[in-house]
Design an enzyme around this catalytic site. Structure first.
Site, mmCIF file in Angstrom:
data_model
loop_
_atom_site.group_PDB
_atom_site.id
_atom_site.type_symbol
_atom_site.label_atom_id
_atom_site.label_comp_id
_atom_site.label_asym_id
_atom_site.label_seq_id
_atom_site.Cartn_x
_atom_site.Cartn_y
_atom_site.Cartn_z
ATOM 1 C CE LYS A 14 -2.353 -0.925 3.766
ATOM 2 N NZ LYS A 14 -2.030 -2.294 4.218
ATOM 3 N NE ARG A 87 -4.761 -1.683 9.805
ATOM 4 C CZ ARG A 87 -3.721 -1.097 9.193
ATOM 5 N NH1 ARG A 87 -3.801 0.146 8.781
ATOM 6 N NH2 ARG A 87 -2.623 -1.778 8.990
ATOM 7 N NE ARG A 126 7.217 -3.079 6.458
ATOM 8 C CZ ARG A 126 5.916 -2.845 6.342
ATOM 9 N NH1 ARG A 126 5.439 -2.274 5.252
ATOM 10 N NH2 ARG A 126 5.076 -3.166 7.291
ATOM 11 N NE ARG A 132 6.023 -0.621 10.359
ATOM 12 C CZ ARG A 132 4.944 -0.592 9.587
ATOM 13 N NH1 ARG A 132 4.946 0.138 8.485
ATOM 14 N NH2 ARG A 132 3.886 -1.280 9.889
ATOM 15 N NE ARG A 143 1.733 -5.180 11.175
ATOM 16 C CZ ARG A 143 2.933 -5.147 10.567
ATOM 17 N NH1 ARG A 143 3.979 -5.716 11.134
ATOM 18 N NH2 ARG A 143 3.054 -4.548 9.416
#
Ligand code: ADP
Length: 185
Positions: A14, A87, A126, A132, A143
């Site tokens: 996204k 969401r 990532r 992160r 998630r």
């Protein structure tokens, strides 16, 4: 004025595709994830409250993000790309009301579809590169679970309004951007 929702699982791409879309249609990019991470980095009262929740991969409460979006929409004069919002179905309903206050509506929802084994691969990759704090295997599993139970129904919400555009999220970044351009027009 276009108001586009970009939708997809964590790791669907996204953020990457958002950069292309806002460029092309001259939109404001509003990412709830980025706004929430900024609250945490600035150690605001809200940031302190939501940090452990976010690090654990859970959703922040609807009230909090809806209020953030209310302000963002009121301040916008160009059109918005919504990234990471709505969401939940409650957030989708709230978004319709917030936009209606300004005689606006959601133009379309771009649904980036990526198989789950590829999502996990990208998120772990990532994690290595960006570090992160919510990109680790346990949090990622949370998630994806939050996505399946709370967020997937949002796709149905827009499909019922004839606003859902499905895009194959596999391939090069440019190919996917091209597919989105073709679909939005
Ligand atoms: P990703 O889609 O890659 O998981 P985001 O940056 O969009 O990442 O979101 C990171 C985290 O921020 C989410 O796991 C959640 O805790 C919180 N968050 C972002 N947007 C929302 C939202 N609309 N409602 C509730 N929580 C949100």
């Amino acid at each position: 004025m276009k108001n586009i929702v970009i939708f997809g699982a964590p790791g669907a791409g996204k953020g990457t595709q958002s950069d292309y879309i806002v460029d092309r249609y001259n939109l404001n990019h509003i990412s709830t994830g980025d706004l929430l991470r900024k609250e945490i980095a600035d150690q605001t009262p809200l940031g302190i409250r939501i940090k452990s929740l976010m690090d654990d991969g859970q959703l922040v409460s609807d009230d909090i993000v809806i209020e953030m979006m209310d302000k963002a929409i009121a301040a916008d004069t160009r059109g918005i790309l919504f990234d990471g919002f709505p969401r939940t179905v409650a957030q989708a309903q709230a978004l319709d009301k917030l936009l209606a206050k300004h005689s606006r509506e959601v133009t379309c929802m771009v649904d980036l579809e990526v198989p789950s084994d590829e999502l996990m691969r990208r998120l772990l990759e990532r994690a290595k590169i960006q570090g992160r704090s919510d990109d680790n295997e346990t949090t990622i599993a949370h998630r994806l679970e939050e996505y399946r139970t709370k967020t997937l129904p949002v796709a149905e919400y827009y499909a019922a309004q004839g606003k859902k555009i499905v895009i194959d999220g596999l391939g090069s970044v440019e190919d996917i951007a091209h597919r989105i351009r073709q679909a939005i027009g």
